[in-house]
Design an enzyme around this catalytic site. Sequence first.
Site, PDB file in Angstrom:
ATOM      1  N   GLU A 233      -9.536 -11.022  -7.295  1.00  0.00           N
ATOM      2  CA  GLU A 233      -8.567  -9.933  -7.139  1.00  0.00           C
ATOM      3  C   GLU A 233      -7.411 -10.042  -8.135  1.00  0.00           C
ATOM      4  O   GLU A 233      -6.931  -9.026  -8.644  1.00  0.00           O
ATOM      5  CB  GLU A 233      -8.043  -9.918  -5.699  1.00  0.00           C
ATOM      6  CG  GLU A 233      -9.110  -9.494  -4.693  1.00  0.00           C
ATOM      7  CD  GLU A 233      -8.658  -9.567  -3.243  1.00  0.00           C
ATOM      8  OE1 GLU A 233      -9.469  -9.272  -2.361  1.00  0.00           O
ATOM      9  OE2 GLU A 233      -7.476  -9.916  -2.993  1.00  0.00           O
TER      10      GLU A 233
ATOM     11  N   TYR B  57     -12.383  -2.646  -3.803  1.00  0.00           N
ATOM     12  CA  TYR B  57     -12.952  -2.791  -2.465  1.00  0.00           C
ATOM     13  C   TYR B  57     -14.482  -2.720  -2.471  1.00  0.00           C
ATOM     14  O   TYR B  57     -15.079  -2.324  -1.466  1.00  0.00           O
ATOM     15  CB  TYR B  57     -12.387  -1.707  -1.549  1.00  0.00           C
ATOM     16  CG  TYR B  57     -10.966  -1.978  -1.072  1.00  0.00           C
ATOM     17  CD1 TYR B  57     -10.669  -3.100  -0.310  1.00  0.00           C
ATOM     18  CD2 TYR B  57      -9.933  -1.096  -1.370  1.00  0.00           C
ATOM     19  CE1 TYR B  57      -9.381  -3.342   0.147  1.00  0.00           C
ATOM     20  CE2 TYR B  57      -8.633  -1.331  -0.909  1.00  0.00           C
ATOM     21  CZ  TYR B  57      -8.374  -2.460  -0.150  1.00  0.00           C
ATOM     22  OH  TYR B  57      -7.100  -2.695   0.312  1.00  0.00           O
TER      23      TYR B  57
ATOM     24  N   LYS C 279       0.827  -1.212   0.000  1.00  0.00           N
ATOM     25  CA  LYS C 279       0.000   0.000   0.000  1.00  0.00           C
ATOM     26  C   LYS C 279       0.871   1.276   0.000  1.00  0.00           C
ATOM     27  O   LYS C 279       2.076   1.217   0.264  1.00  0.00           O
ATOM     28  CB  LYS C 279      -0.939  -0.033   1.209  1.00  0.00           C
ATOM     29  CG  LYS C 279      -1.947  -1.200   1.172  1.00  0.00           C
ATOM     30  CD  LYS C 279      -2.979  -1.064   2.293  1.00  0.00           C
ATOM     31  CE  LYS C 279      -3.984  -2.208   2.262  1.00  0.00           C
ATOM     32  NZ  LYS C 279      -5.071  -2.007   3.264  1.00  0.00           N
TER      33      LYS C 279
ATOM     34  N   HIS D 236      -2.151  -5.482   1.661  1.00  0.00           N
ATOM     35  CA  HIS D 236      -3.418  -6.203   1.525  1.00  0.00           C
ATOM     36  C   HIS D 236      -3.102  -7.606   1.038  1.00  0.00           C
ATOM     37  O   HIS D 236      -2.168  -7.796   0.265  1.00  0.00           O
ATOM     38  CB  HIS D 236      -4.330  -5.509   0.495  1.00  0.00           C
ATOM     39  CG  HIS D 236      -5.494  -6.376   0.089  1.00  0.00           C
ATOM     40  ND1 HIS D 236      -6.656  -6.429   0.806  1.00  0.00           N
ATOM     41  CD2 HIS D 236      -5.628  -7.278  -0.925  1.00  0.00           C
ATOM     42  CE1 HIS D 236      -7.481  -7.312   0.232  1.00  0.00           C
ATOM     43  NE2 HIS D 236      -6.872  -7.841  -0.818  1.00  0.00           N
TER      44      HIS D 236
ATOM     45  N   ASN E 144      -2.200   0.352   6.606  1.00  0.00           N
ATOM     46  CA  ASN E 144      -1.708  -0.888   7.235  1.00  0.00           C
ATOM     47  C   ASN E 144      -0.759  -1.688   6.332  1.00  0.00           C
ATOM     48  O   ASN E 144      -0.681  -2.907   6.443  1.00  0.00           O
ATOM     49  CB  ASN E 144      -2.877  -1.729   7.761  1.00  0.00           C
ATOM     50  CG  ASN E 144      -3.769  -2.253   6.653  1.00  0.00           C
ATOM     51  OD1 ASN E 144      -3.659  -1.836   5.504  1.00  0.00           O
ATOM     52  ND2 ASN E 144      -4.659  -3.170   6.995  1.00  0.00           N
TER      53      ASN E 144
HETATM   54  P1  CMP Z   1      -7.482  -4.588   3.624  1.00  0.00           P
HETATM   55  O1  CMP Z   1      -7.038  -5.981   3.934  1.00  0.00           O
HETATM   56  O2  CMP Z   1      -6.813  -3.926   2.472  1.00  0.00           O
HETATM   57  O3  CMP Z   1      -9.066  -4.601   3.356  1.00  0.00           O
HETATM   58  C1  CMP Z   1      -9.879  -3.473   3.603  1.00  0.00           C
HETATM   59  C2  CMP Z   1      -9.152  -2.388   4.337  1.00  0.00           C
HETATM   60  O4  CMP Z   1      -9.985  -1.424   4.964  1.00  0.00           O
HETATM   61  C3  CMP Z   1      -8.346  -2.985   5.454  1.00  0.00           C
HETATM   62  O5  CMP Z   1      -7.242  -3.687   4.918  1.00  0.00           O
HETATM   63  C4  CMP Z   1      -8.018  -1.744   6.290  1.00  0.00           C
HETATM   64  O6  CMP Z   1      -6.847  -1.084   5.838  1.00  0.00           O
HETATM   65  C5  CMP Z   1      -9.212  -0.817   6.001  1.00  0.00           C
HETATM   66  N1  CMP Z   1     -10.048  -0.589   7.183  1.00  0.00           N
HETATM   67  C6  CMP Z   1     -10.260   0.590   7.775  1.00  0.00           C
HETATM   68  N2  CMP Z   1     -11.079   0.463   8.829  1.00  0.00           N
HETATM   69  C7  CMP Z   1     -11.402  -0.841   8.917  1.00  0.00           C
HETATM   70  C8  CMP Z   1     -12.208  -1.613   9.809  1.00  0.00           C
HETATM   71  N3  CMP Z   1     -12.884  -1.054  10.829  1.00  0.00           N
HETATM   72  N4  CMP Z   1     -12.303  -2.945   9.590  1.00  0.00           N
HETATM   73  C9  CMP Z   1     -11.655  -3.533   8.547  1.00  0.00           C
HETATM   74  N5  CMP Z   1     -10.881  -2.850   7.675  1.00  0.00           N
HETATM   75  C10 CMP Z   1     -10.739  -1.516   7.851  1.00  0.00           C
END
Ligand code: CMP
Length: 140
Positions: A127, A50, A10, A116, A113
């Site tokens: 995906e 998403y 990311k 992914h 974070n």
């Molecule tokens: P990712 O695995 O990329 O999938 C969706 C993303 O939404 C997740 O990682 C997080 O970076 C983001 N996100 C933000 N808030 C939340 C939340 N409350 N629960 C899950 N994903 C979240």
Amino acid sequence: ATQRTLSIIKPDAVAKNAIGEIISRFEKAGLQVVAAKMLKLDDDKAGGFYAEHKERPFFKDLVGFMTSGPVVVQVLEGDDAIAKNRELMGATNPKEAAPGTIRADFAETIDANAVHGSDSPESAEREIAYFFGADEICPR
Ligand code: CMP
């Protein structure tokens, strides 16, 4: 069994110059990069990726973050690749991620974070096809 999974490094991790360190972790764990490219996502491409989160309160921030800078998308291949990648990444929220995981080491917030990874064989298939044509995947 051998599986493929989609990985995204990311914008936060790209900005930290951590692309190589993150890919090293995949390779050291026995996963092979069989496709890779760097992209700057736009709202449509990030929002479509998403789509399952469209109604969630964090959707707008998520799309805003994922379009804030370049990402590196990869297809990782290996034995049990989906679960192995999720183990390497750690919990979605870096504050809950186990020590030594990518998110524990490179991320601070649930939005930014670092990585992914696909969460099931069905999402991996969707995906991977979302980012790569069959001719862009190079099994070894
Ligand atoms: P990712 O695995 O990329 O999938 C969706 C993303 O939404 C997740 O990682 C997080 O970076 C983001 N996100 C933000 N808030 C939340 C939340 N409350 N629960 C899950 N994903 C979240």
